[in-house]
Design an enzyme around this catalytic site. Structure first.
Site, mmCIF file in Angstrom:
data_model
loop_
_atom_site.group_PDB
_atom_site.id
_atom_site.type_symbol
_atom_site.label_atom_id
_atom_site.label_comp_id
_atom_site.label_asym_id
_atom_site.label_seq_id
_atom_site.Cartn_x
_atom_site.Cartn_y
_atom_site.Cartn_z
ATOM 1 N N LYS A 28 -11.255 0.850 -2.336
ATOM 2 C CA LYS A 28 -10.209 1.494 -3.131
ATOM 3 C C LYS A 28 -10.642 1.595 -4.588
ATOM 4 C CE LYS A 28 -7.317 0.981 0.622
ATOM 5 N NZ LYS A 28 -6.730 0.105 1.591
ATOM 6 N N HIS A 50 -5.134 -3.153 -2.904
ATOM 7 C CA HIS A 50 -4.747 -2.217 -3.971
ATOM 8 C C HIS A 50 -4.640 -2.882 -5.339
ATOM 9 C CE1 HIS A 50 -4.012 1.246 -1.378
ATOM 10 N NE2 HIS A 50 -3.670 0.334 -0.471
ATOM 11 N N SER A 78 0.791 -1.228 0.000
ATOM 12 C CA SER A 78 0.000 0.000 0.000
ATOM 13 C C SER A 78 0.824 1.280 0.000
ATOM 14 C CB SER A 78 -0.956 0.000 1.186
ATOM 15 O OG SER A 78 -0.260 -0.178 2.396
HETATM 16 C C1 LIG Z 1 -6.599 0.034 2.950
HETATM 17 C C2 LIG Z 1 -6.083 -1.324 3.288
HETATM 18 C C3 LIG Z 1 -6.750 -2.133 4.204
HETATM 19 C C4 LIG Z 1 -7.915 -1.631 5.007
HETATM 20 O O1 LIG Z 1 -9.055 -1.543 4.243
HETATM 21 P P1 LIG Z 1 -10.236 -0.560 4.693
HETATM 22 O O2 LIG Z 1 -11.399 -1.023 3.939
HETATM 23 O O3 LIG Z 1 -9.793 0.814 4.350
HETATM 24 O O4 LIG Z 1 -10.385 -0.749 6.184
HETATM 25 C C5 LIG Z 1 -6.277 -3.403 4.388
HETATM 26 N N1 LIG Z 1 -5.193 -3.855 3.732
HETATM 27 C C6 LIG Z 1 -4.510 -3.091 2.873
HETATM 28 C C7 LIG Z 1 -3.318 -3.637 2.177
HETATM 29 C C8 LIG Z 1 -4.923 -1.784 2.638
HETATM 30 O O5 LIG Z 1 -4.246 -1.007 1.810
#
Ligand SMILES: *Cc1c(COP(=O)(O)O)cnc(C)c1O
Length: 392
Positions: A240, A209, A181
């Site tokens: 995302k 991602h 991320s």
């Molecule tokens: C953003 C993210 C999460 C958390 O997801 P949310 O839905 O924002 O709580 C988990 N793992 C990774 C790798 C992330 O980038």
């Protein structure tokens, strides 16, 4: 001042002194390639809304339709009486898209990771975790009580060295982000699948991602590597590239039945609003069909990555729309971000503890909806400010 106030003030002052204090930036209007901030439009180069779906009218319409039919709230946890048609439908859509037997929704990626990991593993188990895994994986392992072995980032030889020692633990697992991320680089899923097989480990990947970004049809990095059927647990988020909210876990029917019964962050929380699930299902549908938008995202990504490197920025091993410009010094990163904002460009500075000490960075993310002139405008200012701050 109360003791509590004093305690908090000391902590905050220490963060201030270290250049690590954070504050919220006020954005108004919908998320998109441009957002409104304090009454003016700025170029948005820091969201995870890679395909622009967060502000897409088709998602809005799907949510509205769902609300008209199913109201707003879900009333209870899924196990009590909150398992509504929209939730079940989205689980079917995701499982079909991923080609797994079943899928389960969680209210967020954070909750998915802590729930999945802490229910499946316990104190007799051993979990191998990439050093740069997302905080929610780290917290999930902590909560599980399993013994954690953090391996150097994407270092498969080091991981194999650790896996050879089979003493002690009864069950073993490897857990990794697929696209990292904060670095935008890729876990070598082909090798991870091989190692998990050879050393008898459960393999879990976090596609937060990668969904909508990687793979011929946007299924994620597992599709890109052609290993979807060899990963035991595929987790990802709808927050995302999908532009919605919530998260999923995909895998066997048994895995999903197990989680329904054991994952505390699924059991003890209210189900997501059905309209959110309806928007998520619409997003998956769009992702599966709209290849041109993914092609555009990759055009922009390749251009930006190549140009940032050519200017002289350290972009690490990024191979995705997440492009870190590694500055190292936290204060300089914050100053850089502020100067960009003065020019109308929003790129957040990411500082420890979100990234390891000494690796503060600007985290630039590319979207399909950025125009070439916008990319060039940003590059021009990145270069100018980079020189001003003696970073190039
Ligand atoms: C953003 C993210 C999460 C958390 O997801 P949310 O839905 O924002 O709580 C988990 N793992 C990774 C790798 C992330 O980038």
């Amino acid at each position: 001042m109360s003791d509590l106030d004093e305690f908090m003030k000391i902590r905050l002052d220490a963060l201030d002194a270290a250049g690590l204090r954070r504050s919220l930036r006020r954005v108004t209007g919908a998320q998109g390639p441009r957002v409104e901030m304090d009454g003016r439009e700025v170029l948005n180069f820091c969201s995870n809304n890679y395909l622009g779906l967060a502000g897409d009218s088709r998602l809005v319409q799907a949510a509205l339709d769902s609300m008209k039919e199913g109201g707003f709230g879900s009333g209870a946890s899924r196990l009590v009486c909150g398992s509504m048609a929209a939730h079940r439908r989205l689980e079917r859509v995701i499982a079909d898209f991923k080609g797994t037997e079943a899928g389960l929704l969680f209210s967020s990626g954070y909750m998915a990771n802590i729930g999945i990991i802490s229910s499946l593993f316990g104190k007799d188990d051993l979990v191998f975790s990439d050093r740069l895994n997302h905080a929610s994986i780290v917290d999930g392992i902590r909560l599980s009580g399993a013994k954690a072995r953090r391996y150097p980032h994407c270092d498969m030889d080091a991981l194999e060295g650790m896996l050879r020692d089979r003493s002690g633990a009864c069950r073993r697992a490897i857990i990794t982000d697929s696209v990292f991320s904060m670095d935008g680089d890729l876990a070598p899923l082909d090798r991870l699948v091989e190692l998990a097989r050879r050393y008898d480990c459960v393999l879990m990947i976090d596609e937060a991602h990668a969904l909508g970004v990687f793979g011929e049809s946007g299924k994620g990095l597992a599709e890109h590597f052609g290993v979807g059927d060899k990963v035991d647990i595929q987790m990802g988020t709808l927050s995302k590239a999908a532009g919605a909210f919530g998260a999923y876990c995909c895998g066997s029917r048994t895995l999903i039945d197990f989680l329904v019964n054991q994952a505390r962050s699924f059991i003890y929380t209210t189900a997501m609003p059905p309209s959110v699930a309806a928007a998520g299902a619409k997003a998956i549908e769009i992702m599966a069909q709209d290849k041109p938008v993914r092609v555009k995202l990759w055009e922009n990504t390749r251009y930006m990555l190549a140009r940032c490197k050519a200017i002289g920025f350290d972009t690490g091993a990024s191979r995705s729309p997440v492009i870190p410009l590694i500055i190292r010094d936290s204060e300089k990163a914050a100053v850089f971000s502020q100067r960009l904002l003065d020019k109308g460009i929003f790129i957040g500075a990411i500082r420890p503890p979100t990234v390891p000490p000494g690796t503060a960075r600007l985290r630039l993310t590319v979207m399909a909806g950025h125009a070439r002139e916008e990319l060039d405008f940003v590059l021009k200012h990145l270069e100018e400010i980079g020189h001003e701050l003696c970073l190039l």
